[in-house]
Every structure is written in C-alpha cells, then in structure tokens.
Design an enzyme around this catalytic site. Sequence first.
Site, PDB file in Angstrom:
ATOM      1  N   TYR A  71       0.798  -1.219   0.000  1.00 46.59           N
ATOM      2  CA  TYR A  71       0.000   0.000   0.000  1.00 46.59           C
ATOM      3  C   TYR A  71       0.833   1.272   0.000  1.00 46.59           C
ATOM      4  O   TYR A  71       0.589   2.168  -0.807  1.00 46.59           O
ATOM      5  CB  TYR A  71      -1.035  -0.028   1.150  1.00 46.59           C
ATOM      6  CG  TYR A  71      -2.067  -1.087   0.880  1.00 46.59           C
ATOM      7  CD1 TYR A  71      -1.989  -2.340   1.472  1.00 46.59           C
ATOM      8  CD2 TYR A  71      -3.064  -0.888  -0.073  1.00 46.59           C
ATOM      9  CE1 TYR A  71      -2.898  -3.341   1.157  1.00 46.59           C
ATOM     10  CE2 TYR A  71      -3.978  -1.879  -0.397  1.00 46.59           C
ATOM     11  CZ  TYR A  71      -3.887  -3.112   0.213  1.00 46.59           C
ATOM     12  OH  TYR A  71      -4.768  -4.113  -0.121  1.00 46.59           O
ATOM     13  N   ASP A 106      -3.061  -6.533  -8.490  1.00 42.75           N
ATOM     14  CA  ASP A 106      -2.832  -5.098  -8.688  1.00 42.75           C
ATOM     15  C   ASP A 106      -3.898  -4.385  -9.507  1.00 42.75           C
ATOM     16  O   ASP A 106      -3.778  -3.186  -9.775  1.00 42.75           O
ATOM     17  CB  ASP A 106      -1.441  -4.897  -9.350  1.00 42.75           C
ATOM     18  CG  ASP A 106      -1.307  -5.696 -10.656  1.00 42.75           C
ATOM     19  OD1 ASP A 106      -0.213  -6.221 -10.918  1.00 42.75           O
ATOM     20  OD2 ASP A 106      -2.303  -5.808 -11.405  1.00 42.75           O
ATOM     21  N   HIS A 121      -6.255 -14.650  -7.108  1.00 41.76           N
ATOM     22  CA  HIS A 121      -5.768 -14.333  -5.764  1.00 41.76           C
ATOM     23  C   HIS A 121      -6.374 -13.046  -5.228  1.00 41.76           C
ATOM     24  O   HIS A 121      -5.799 -12.394  -4.368  1.00 41.76           O
ATOM     25  CB  HIS A 121      -4.229 -14.221  -5.779  1.00 41.76           C
ATOM     26  CG  HIS A 121      -3.561 -15.543  -6.036  1.00 41.76           C
ATOM     27  ND1 HIS A 121      -2.299 -15.657  -6.585  1.00 41.76           N
ATOM     28  CD2 HIS A 121      -4.006 -16.826  -5.872  1.00 41.76           C
ATOM     29  CE1 HIS A 121      -1.995 -16.932  -6.711  1.00 41.76           C
ATOM     30  NE2 HIS A 121      -3.002 -17.669  -6.294  1.00 41.76           N
ATOM     31  N   CYS A 132     -18.160  -8.312   9.625  1.00 42.66           N
ATOM     32  CA  CYS A 132     -19.498  -8.180   9.000  1.00 42.66           C
ATOM     33  C   CYS A 132     -19.470  -8.437   7.504  1.00 42.66           C
ATOM     34  O   CYS A 132     -20.509  -8.479   6.847  1.00 42.66           O
ATOM     35  CB  CYS A 132     -20.064  -6.780   9.293  1.00 42.66           C
ATOM     36  SG  CYS A 132     -19.243  -5.451   8.372  1.00 42.66           S
ATOM     37  N   THR A 191       4.859 -15.856 -15.207  1.00 44.12           N
ATOM     38  CA  THR A 191       4.619 -16.547 -13.942  1.00 44.12           C
ATOM     39  C   THR A 191       5.604 -17.703 -13.797  1.00 44.12           C
ATOM     40  O   THR A 191       5.909 -18.404 -14.748  1.00 44.12           O
ATOM     41  CB  THR A 191       3.159 -17.053 -13.815  1.00 44.12           C
ATOM     42  OG1 THR A 191       3.021 -17.804 -12.608  1.00 44.12           O
ATOM     43  CG2 THR A 191       2.728 -17.900 -14.997  1.00 44.12           C
ATOM     44  N   ALA A 235       7.003  -9.126 -21.274  1.00 40.11           N
ATOM     45  CA  ALA A 235       5.589  -9.162 -21.687  1.00 40.11           C
ATOM     46  C   ALA A 235       5.208  -7.890 -22.440  1.00 40.11           C
ATOM     47  O   ALA A 235       4.560  -7.948 -23.493  1.00 40.11           O
ATOM     48  CB  ALA A 235       4.717  -9.336 -20.446  1.00 40.11           C
TER      49      ALA A 235
HETATM   50  N1  APR Z   1       7.966 -10.115 -18.656  1.00 41.27           N
HETATM   51  C1  APR Z   1       7.669 -11.440 -18.568  1.00 41.27           C
HETATM   52  N2  APR Z   1       8.012 -12.209 -17.501  1.00 41.27           N
HETATM   53  C2  APR Z   1       8.664 -11.598 -16.493  1.00 41.27           C
HETATM   54  C3  APR Z   1       9.021 -10.226 -16.514  1.00 41.27           C
HETATM   55  C4  APR Z   1       8.632  -9.482 -17.656  1.00 41.27           C
HETATM   56  N3  APR Z   1       8.932  -8.167 -17.780  1.00 41.27           N
HETATM   57  N4  APR Z   1       9.680  -9.931 -15.346  1.00 41.27           N
HETATM   58  C5  APR Z   1       9.710 -11.078 -14.631  1.00 41.27           C
HETATM   59  N5  APR Z   1       9.127 -12.081 -15.312  1.00 41.27           N
HETATM   60  C6  APR Z   1       8.903 -13.471 -14.881  1.00 41.27           C
HETATM   61  C7  APR Z   1       9.966 -14.081 -14.006  1.00 41.27           C
HETATM   62  O1  APR Z   1      10.957 -14.717 -14.817  1.00 41.27           O
HETATM   63  C8  APR Z   1       9.155 -15.118 -13.204  1.00 41.27           C
HETATM   64  O2  APR Z   1       9.113 -16.370 -13.892  1.00 41.27           O
HETATM   65  O3  APR Z   1       7.727 -13.440 -14.088  1.00 41.27           O
HETATM   66  C9  APR Z   1       7.738 -14.533 -13.165  1.00 41.27           C
HETATM   67  C10 APR Z   1       7.343 -14.006 -11.801  1.00 41.27           C
HETATM   68  O4  APR Z   1       7.277 -15.127 -10.937  1.00 41.27           O
HETATM   69  P1  APR Z   1       6.765 -14.901  -9.439  1.00 41.27           P
HETATM   70  O5  APR Z   1       7.430 -13.707  -8.870  1.00 41.27           O
HETATM   71  O6  APR Z   1       6.882 -16.240  -8.747  1.00 41.27           O
HETATM   72  O7  APR Z   1       5.234 -14.491  -9.599  1.00 41.27           O
HETATM   73  P2  APR Z   1       3.987 -15.431  -9.780  1.00 41.27           P
HETATM   74  O8  APR Z   1       4.322 -16.639 -10.598  1.00 41.27           O
HETATM   75  O9  APR Z   1       2.890 -14.577 -10.270  1.00 41.27           O
HETATM   76  O10 APR Z   1       3.673 -15.865  -8.256  1.00 41.27           O
HETATM   77  C11 APR Z   1       2.471 -16.575  -8.028  1.00 41.27           C
HETATM   78  O11 APR Z   1       2.911 -16.396  -5.640  1.00 41.27           O
HETATM   79  O12 APR Z   1       3.438 -15.252  -3.712  1.00 41.27           O
HETATM   80  C12 APR Z   1       2.404 -15.713  -4.498  1.00 41.27           C
HETATM   81  O13 APR Z   1       0.263 -14.803  -4.501  1.00 41.27           O
HETATM   82  C13 APR Z   1       1.553 -14.586  -4.997  1.00 41.27           C
HETATM   83  O14 APR Z   1       0.285 -14.489  -7.067  1.00 41.27           O
HETATM   84  C14 APR Z   1       1.575 -14.751  -6.507  1.00 41.27           C
HETATM   85  C15 APR Z   1       1.948 -16.203  -6.664  1.00 41.27           C
END
Ligand code: APR
Length: 250
Positions: A71, A106, A121, A132, A191, A235
Amino acid sequence: MEEKIKEAARILAESKHIVAFTGAGMSAESGIPPFRGEGGIWNKYDPASLDIEYYYRYTQQSWSIIREVFYKYFSSSVVKPNPGHEILAKWEKEGRLDCVITQNIDDLHKVAGSSTVYEFHGNMSRFVCSKCGAKFPAQSLKLTEKPPVCPDCGGLLKPDFIFFGEGIPLDAYNGSVEAAQKCDAFVIIGTSGQVSPANMIPSIAKQHGAKIIEINMEPSTYTKHISDIFIQGKAGEVLPKIDEEIKDKR
Ligand code: APR
C-alpha cells in the site's frame, strides 16, 4: 525470437478462444516487483506475513509488512498498465480473447480495460471486514500504520486478496477451469508456476488440447512439459510484437 513471434501470431490468428494466464511478470514493466527471482518481494520479506492465521494472530506485525509492501508502495507511485496489459484488453475488445486469468492483485488488467478477468488471488484495491463482510475500496480508507478497522462495525479489515491458507474465490476458480477447458490457445505470461492451485490451470488447458504459448524472461516450471512455444522476453515488448504480426494476417 522473431520466428517464434510469427508462429505464436499464426496460432492466435487462427484461434477462436484465447485465454491469457498472467503472473507478477506481467506487471514488472509497470514498476511492480515480482515475488521471486531478481528483486523479488520474497527475497526481502517473509511470505509467512501473508499467512491468514498470522494476520489474525499478529495483526500489527503482519499489517506493517503488508502496508509497506503493497500500500505505501502503490500510493506513493503512479502504477499504471503497460503495453502488455493494453494488448490483452485490445484482444478482448476484438472478440479474440475470452478472458484473463490473473494471479496478480494489482487491478492493472481491469484498469487497462479488460472486463472478463478472473482474479485467482483476489484484488488489493478492496478491503473486506472480517466481522461483518462489508467491502470498501482501498482509496476510501485512511491506511495508517495501525491495522484498518471497518467503518460500519469496527471489525478488523483485511485486504481482499488471498492470503496463504485461504481458499481461492469460487467464481474465479470455476470460471478459470471452464475457460481453460474451452480454449484453443492459452498464453502463459510472466509466472514462475510455483503456487498452487493456480499453477494447475495451464495443465487443464493442455489436457483439453489447447496450444500453449509462454512469454517469460526465463524458463519456468511450464517451459519443458507444458509450453508448445516459449518466447524469452518482456511481456510489455513481446505482446505488442505478436499483435503486429496478427494484424498482418487479417
Ligand atoms: N515479462 C515477462 N516475464 C517476467 C518479466 C517481464 N517483464 N519480469 C519477470 N518475469 C517473470 C519471471 O521470470 C518469473 O518467472 O515473471 C515470473 C514471476 O514469478 P513470481 O514472482 O513467482 O510471480 P507469480 O508466478 O505470479 O507468483 C504466483 O505467488 O506469492 C504468491 O500470490 C503470490 O500471485 C503470486 C503467486
């Protein structure tokens, strides 16, 4: 990379039902740090502070970290969608993309104009009262260092995102599974695939015959066994390039 972008564009141009599955990497170019890997949030903070039991038991300690990470950060800087979010919203408007399934909290897909967004999430732009059940936009609350309380009943408020140990919102879960079963192209964006049950959605799409396109800065748990095409890149740069190629195929 160019060849793979052309191949991805060919698949997407022929697809009737595309689904995008996004993680923290989708928002990295909007200035939001990912959770893992270089500069990851979990390199600095203990994920236990996002455990639901911990939040109710050690509320002040947990809230101080949550406020610091999510935040204070967001209110201090103007976080806005990047070209990647905008392309997904454009593909939905063009009737090409069925939905976005996001692990991100976000709100940037909706701010970019995507309307069918399954928030696996939850979403940090809302708070919910643990007593409540009333919900409030984060902007309507004064978020100080003290844990937030419900304006209606005085109960403890909780950010409306899913803490570790909480269940996935049923509508998001069911909508995501259904979309993954129905799609003919599934785009995994930014991800690492570390967190369940979100990380089983891509395999549902795969099992139902969808073509899997992955965009990531580095290989993930999907790259070897699930992805048909792996495009190494950002991305916010790769998605506009694919869109350019699709345009030429119209
Ligand atoms: N473009 C594409 N991929 C990217 C970029 C980018 N600019 N920057 C980073 N990445 C990739 C990284 O290589 C990594 O594989 O994004 C991925 C981010 O991985 P995480 O940080 O593990 O995020 P995520 O997979 O969304 O995590 C899942 O974990 O902590 C929990 O609730 C939280 O939703 C989250 C969940």
